[in-house]
Design an enzyme around this catalytic site. Structure first.
Site, PDB file in Angstrom:
ATOM      1  N   HIS A 121      35.698  43.427  40.866  1.00 28.35           N
ATOM      2  CA  HIS A 121      34.710  42.895  39.937  1.00 28.35           C
ATOM      3  C   HIS A 121      35.512  41.969  38.981  1.00 28.35           C
ATOM      4  O   HIS A 121      36.608  42.236  38.567  1.00 28.35           O
ATOM      5  CB  HIS A 121      34.000  43.751  39.117  1.00 28.35           C
ATOM      6  CG  HIS A 121      32.636  43.317  38.396  1.00 28.35           C
ATOM      7  ND1 HIS A 121      32.867  42.717  37.217  1.00 28.35           N
ATOM      8  CD2 HIS A 121      31.259  43.386  38.486  1.00 28.35           C
ATOM      9  CE1 HIS A 121      31.646  42.644  36.870  1.00 28.35           C
ATOM     10  NE2 HIS A 121      30.796  42.908  37.518  1.00 28.35           N
ATOM     11  N   ASP A 198      38.580  51.351  38.201  1.00 23.25           N
ATOM     12  CA  ASP A 198      37.218  50.880  37.699  1.00 23.25           C
ATOM     13  C   ASP A 198      36.101  51.929  38.424  1.00 23.25           C
ATOM     14  O   ASP A 198      35.893  51.871  39.522  1.00 23.25           O
ATOM     15  CB  ASP A 198      36.924  49.547  38.071  1.00 23.25           C
ATOM     16  CG  ASP A 198      35.572  49.001  37.913  1.00 23.25           C
ATOM     17  OD1 ASP A 198      34.752  49.666  37.481  1.00 23.25           O
ATOM     18  OD2 ASP A 198      35.537  47.653  38.142  1.00 23.25           O
ATOM     19  N   GLN A 201      30.887  51.881  39.656  1.00 28.63           N
ATOM     20  CA  GLN A 201      30.104  52.072  40.897  1.00 28.63           C
ATOM     21  C   GLN A 201      30.093  53.530  41.479  1.00 28.63           C
ATOM     22  O   GLN A 201      29.443  53.602  42.161  1.00 28.63           O
ATOM     23  CB  GLN A 201      30.346  51.011  41.940  1.00 28.63           C
ATOM     24  CG  GLN A 201      29.915  49.578  41.443  1.00 28.63           C
ATOM     25  CD  GLN A 201      28.440  49.394  41.032  1.00 28.63           C
ATOM     26  OE1 GLN A 201      27.540  50.215  41.620  1.00 28.63           O
ATOM     27  NE2 GLN A 201      28.125  48.338  40.392  1.00 28.63           N
ATOM     28  N   LYS A 224      24.774  52.275  34.479  1.00 28.74           N
ATOM     29  CA  LYS A 224      24.576  52.556  35.971  1.00 28.74           C
ATOM     30  C   LYS A 224      24.200  53.829  36.176  1.00 28.74           C
ATOM     31  O   LYS A 224      23.975  54.068  37.627  1.00 28.74           O
ATOM     32  CB  LYS A 224      25.931  51.794  36.477  1.00 28.74           C
ATOM     33  CG  LYS A 224      26.186  50.414  36.409  1.00 28.74           C
ATOM     34  CD  LYS A 224      27.273  49.944  36.855  1.00 28.74           C
ATOM     35  CE  LYS A 224      27.629  48.359  36.538  1.00 28.74           C
ATOM     36  NZ  LYS A 224      26.674  47.381  36.981  1.00 28.74           N
ATOM     37  N   CYS A 364      29.505  38.648  40.650  1.00 30.91           N
ATOM     38  CA  CYS A 364      30.594  39.003  39.638  1.00 30.91           C
ATOM     39  C   CYS A 364      31.931  39.115  40.433  1.00 30.91           C
ATOM     40  O   CYS A 364      32.779  40.146  40.206  1.00 30.91           O
ATOM     41  CB  CYS A 364      30.524  39.727  38.608  1.00 30.91           C
ATOM     42  SG  CYS A 364      29.480  39.451  37.178  1.00 30.91           S
TER      43      CYS A 364
END
Length: 409
Positions: A121, A198, A201, A224, A364
């Site tokens: 991302h 990261d 997600q 999220k 993104c």
């Protein structure tokens, strides 16, 4: 778990869009919020709105207890060793920038290597680009396999003795790929570098254990994972955080302020300058309670089932291309696709007319779009409140979209 019963806990899902029942397939962008989270935030503002840490009055004490209680919930949720390792941020972007500016700013020098991947991302690309430019460092990319996955062998070949930071997403927001971050972290540490993950997600969909992953930093967002927007967290190993300097200065994060010198509070507060995101943290804590009551393992199994069902049904649509691994077990509940000769924005617009919400654009992830040799894609992303019926409606909408544009052109 029963997604039909879970769906009833989300007030926004009980509505029609363009005269059709809402089918929300954009949770990778932001998830919807259950009544329990909305009510927790409302209760704070209605019943004990106050600043934290500073006051000794009743409302201030109650707010502080709720805020720090949320930090403990985050700690347990990702299995960190201590609340000292949990820093509240505005989200994944702020967390990654904090690592780049604070740790990277102090430890990266000219000629050092920073390693990421093509699927990242923008929030996990641009901070490292800027750091590399500032320090004269080298930004390197782990190549992708033909199906968009990262192989451990490619990671091993890319990471060298000059590598100081490796930053990889655990789950791709485009391909749905679940990356081998635990195995990569071992390679990183063999080279005396640090591993940044990261988790934007992954955290909503998989059970995360930062100690098992042995990552040095882990970033994620509340919105999220059925929580509010504007709140997230950065996990960092205590020994690293203690050596790092804050990147924001002001009230709340200080110990002593003199005319010409100041000192900082201990962890984690030295990184939380100003009035913190109190309501957001309380909402995030309520979101964690909600997810843990259902069970992350149950959510993961449900999404794998939905992904497998969706890939089977969508693959039958002529002229539709699905990006990423074909095996649903290798991906989270994200399916990115294109229909021949139809722009993704047109796909999303036609679907929206039937009450079906999907994402369209570059997500993104422009370097990944270039790697896929497309300018944009459409994306359907599933969560705990989605059902096979939602996917059936999506597939019917895609057939309708294809037929419509075939007739137009």
């Amino acid at each position: 778990m029963n997604p039909y019963e879970i769906r009833k806990l989300f007030p926004i899902l009980d509505q029609e869009v363009n005269g059709q029942p809402l089918v929300y397939l954009d949770s990778a962008a932001t998830s919807q919020k259950p009544a329990a989270v909305i009510e927790a935030i409302e209760q704070y503002y209605r019943g004990y709105n106050s600043n934290v840490h500073r006051g000794v009055h009743t409302l201030g004490t109650k707010a502080t207890d709720a805020y720090e209680g949320a930090r403990e919930k985050v700690r347990k949720f990702i299995n960190a060793s201590s609340t000292e390792e949990i820093i509240f941020t505005r989200g994944t972007t702020t967390a990654l920038n904090t690592v780049a500016r604070s740790y990277g700013g102090a430890n990266i020098k000219e000629g050092d290597e920073i390693v990421i991947s093509y699927m990242e991302h923008h929030s996990n690309i641009i901070p490292w680009q800027q750091l590399a430019k500032e320090k004269g460092a080298v930004l390197k990319y782990i190549p992708l396999q033909e199906d968009g996955t990262i192989s451990v062998d490619d990671a091993r070949a890319t990471i060298t003795e000059a590598t100081k930071i490796v930053s990889i997403m655990q789950v791709s927001n485009v391909l749905g790929v679940i990356n081998p971050v635990k195995e990569i972290a071992q390679i990183v540490h063999d080279h005396n570098a640090v591993m940044v993950v990261d988790g934007a997600q992954s955290t909503p969909h998989l059970k995360v254990d930062v100690r098992d992953l042995d990552c040095d930093f882990f970033a994620f967002s509340g919105h999220k994972m059925v929580g509010p927007t504007g709140i997230g967290a950065l996990y960092g190993k205590k020994d690293l955080l203690e050596k790092m300097e804050p990147i924001e200065f002001g009230g709340e994060m200080i110990d002593f302020v003199g005319l010409y010198e100041s000192t900082w509070k201990e962890l984690p507060w030295k990184f939380e300058g100003g009035t913190p995101i109190i309501a957001g943290a309380i909402g995030m804590g309520a979101a964690i309670d909600f997810l843990e009551e259902i069970g992350l393992d149950n959510i993961e199994r449900h999404e794998h089932k939905l992904a497998a069902y969706a890939m089977e049904k969508m693959s039958a649509v002529e002229g539709l291309t699905i990006y990423g691994p074909k095996d649903a077990e290798k991906r989270a509940g994200v399916i990115t696709f294109n229909i021949d000769d139809v722009h993704p924005h047109d796909v999303a617009t036609v679907l929206d007319a039937d009450g079906i919400a999907v994402r369209a654009g570059h997500h993104c992830a422009q370097p990944l779009m270039k790697w896929l040799d497309v300018s944009a894609t459409a994306r359907a992303s599933f969560y705990l409140y989605n059902t096979e019926e939602d996917i059936d409606k999506l597939v019917s909408g895609l057939v309708k979209t294809k037929e419509y544009f075939s007739n137009v052109f």
